[in-house]
Scaffold this motif. Structure first.
Motif, PDB file in Angstrom:
ATOM      1  N   ALA A 161       7.053  -1.928  -4.632  1.00  0.00           N
ATOM      2  CA  ALA A 161       7.820  -0.559  -4.530  1.00  0.00           C
ATOM      3  C   ALA A 161       9.276  -0.607  -5.472  1.00  0.00           C
ATOM      4  CB  ALA A 161       8.235  -0.246  -3.161  1.00  0.00           C
ATOM      5  N   SER A 162       9.987  -1.815  -5.444  1.00  0.00           N
ATOM      6  CA  SER A 162      11.123  -1.864  -6.088  1.00  0.00           C
ATOM      7  C   SER A 162      11.151  -2.424  -7.519  1.00  0.00           C
ATOM      8  CB  SER A 162      12.077  -2.830  -5.398  1.00  0.00           C
ATOM      9  OG  SER A 162      11.701  -3.914  -4.919  1.00  0.00           O
ATOM     10  N   GLY A 163       9.803  -2.288  -7.861  1.00  0.00           N
ATOM     11  CA  GLY A 163       9.753  -2.968  -9.305  1.00  0.00           C
ATOM     12  C   GLY A 163       8.969  -4.019  -9.338  1.00  0.00           C
ATOM     13  N   PRO A 164       8.555  -4.495 -10.989  1.00  0.00           N
ATOM     14  CA  PRO A 164       7.872  -5.910 -10.747  1.00  0.00           C
ATOM     15  C   PRO A 164       8.765  -7.097 -10.453  1.00  0.00           C
ATOM     16  CG  PRO A 164       7.954  -4.671 -13.107  1.00  0.00           C
ATOM     17  CD  PRO A 164       8.734  -3.913 -11.750  1.00  0.00           C
ATOM     18  N   VAL A 165       8.094  -8.095 -10.175  1.00  0.00           N
ATOM     19  CA  VAL A 165       8.950  -9.335  -9.591  1.00  0.00           C
ATOM     20  C   VAL A 165       7.795 -10.498 -10.254  1.00  0.00           C
ATOM     21  CG1 VAL A 165       9.666 -10.810  -7.811  1.00  0.00           C
ATOM     22  CG2 VAL A 165       9.615  -8.298  -7.499  1.00  0.00           C
ATOM     23  N   GLN A 166       8.772 -11.202 -11.049  1.00  0.00           N
ATOM     24  CA  GLN A 166       7.677 -12.633 -11.580  1.00  0.00           C
ATOM     25  C   GLN A 166       8.058 -13.551 -10.494  1.00  0.00           C
ATOM     26  OE1 GLN A 166       7.111 -12.958 -15.130  1.00  0.00           O
ATOM     27  NE2 GLN A 166       8.133 -11.289 -16.244  1.00  0.00           N
ATOM     28  N   VAL A 219       0.796  -1.214   0.059  1.00  0.00           N
ATOM     29  CA  VAL A 219      -0.076  -0.028  -0.173  1.00  0.00           C
ATOM     30  C   VAL A 219       0.683   1.372   0.136  1.00  0.00           C
ATOM     31  CG1 VAL A 219      -2.019  -1.137   0.982  1.00  0.00           C
ATOM     32  CG2 VAL A 219      -0.226  -0.138   2.678  1.00  0.00           C
ATOM     33  N   SER A 220       2.133   1.250   0.398  1.00  0.00           N
ATOM     34  CA  SER A 220       2.982   2.344   0.352  1.00  0.00           C
ATOM     35  C   SER A 220       3.886   2.504  -0.744  1.00  0.00           C
ATOM     36  CB  SER A 220       3.913   2.215   1.649  1.00  0.00           C
ATOM     37  OG  SER A 220       4.811   1.289   1.591  1.00  0.00           O
ATOM     38  N   CYS A 221       3.515   1.900  -1.893  1.00  0.00           N
ATOM     39  CA  CYS A 221       4.484   1.945  -3.029  1.00  0.00           C
ATOM     40  C   CYS A 221       4.210   2.909  -4.067  1.00  0.00           C
ATOM     41  CB  CYS A 221       4.696   0.620  -3.681  1.00  0.00           C
ATOM     42  SG  CYS A 221       3.044  -0.483  -4.267  1.00  0.00           S
ATOM     43  N   GLY A 222       3.100   3.913  -3.855  1.00  0.00           N
ATOM     44  CA  GLY A 222       2.745   4.864  -4.868  1.00  0.00           C
ATOM     45  C   GLY A 222       2.003   4.306  -6.079  1.00  0.00           C
ATOM     46  N   THR A 223       2.109   5.055  -7.031  1.00  0.00           N
ATOM     47  CA  THR A 223       1.295   4.664  -8.350  1.00  0.00           C
ATOM     48  C   THR A 223       2.093   3.707  -9.223  1.00  0.00           C
ATOM     49  OG1 THR A 223       2.237   6.359  -9.273  1.00  0.00           O
ATOM     50  CG2 THR A 223       0.251   7.075  -8.720  1.00  0.00           C
TER      51      THR A 223
END
Length: 143
Positions: free
Chosen positions: A39-44, A8-12
């Motif tokens: 928040a650190s990007g997409p993870v597969q 919930v804290s990762c922004g748009t």
């Protein structure tokens, strides 16, 4: 059973989950490939469920295995298969990875379990009109 909770804290542009591939192994376990936006990007990741629908706790961490697959927005996991030795093969339009039955990367495959594809050199192997690239994966009996 729920997929990981969104951050919930990762922004748009993050916090969602995109389901992209699914298969079943010879033991009836269900594997689901998805992208989790963090928040650190997409993870597969790959989730493995037991036939009753509960997470397989012997797989990865709590039933989930993260992969080093591409985190490009338009390169989600397009197929997921299990070979005769219960190794899991996943593909995007620029990478193939193979995991062992416990969810760890198969160091005997490519470089640390991954093989890069170069779609810029020859796009003839992708499906015509398929925005996500590779559209199917066939695994030979020997993996």
């Amino acid at each position: 059973m729920e997929l990981p909770a969104p951050e919930v804290s990762c922004g748009t542009n993050c916090g969602g989950i995109f389901l992209s591939a699914m298969t079943r192994d010879a033991s009836g376990r269900i594997l689901v490939g998805f992208v989790q936006f963090t928040a650190s990007g997409p993870v597969q990741k790959i989730l493995r469920l037991l036939p009753a629908g509960t997470p397989d706790l012997s797989f990865g961490t709590g039933g989930f295995a993260a992969t080093p697959l591409s985190t490009e927005l338009f390169s989600p996991m397009s197929d997921l298969e299990v070979d005769a030795q219960n190794r899991i093969v996943a593909v995007t339009n620029d990478q193939v990875v193979r995991l062992l039955d416990d969810g760890s990367m198969d160091a005997g495959f490519g470089a640390g379990g991954a093989v890069g594809l170069d779609p810029s050199s020859d796009r003839s192997w992708t499906c015509s009109g398929d925005v996500f690239g590779a559209c199917g994966l066939v695994v030979a009996p020997d993996g």
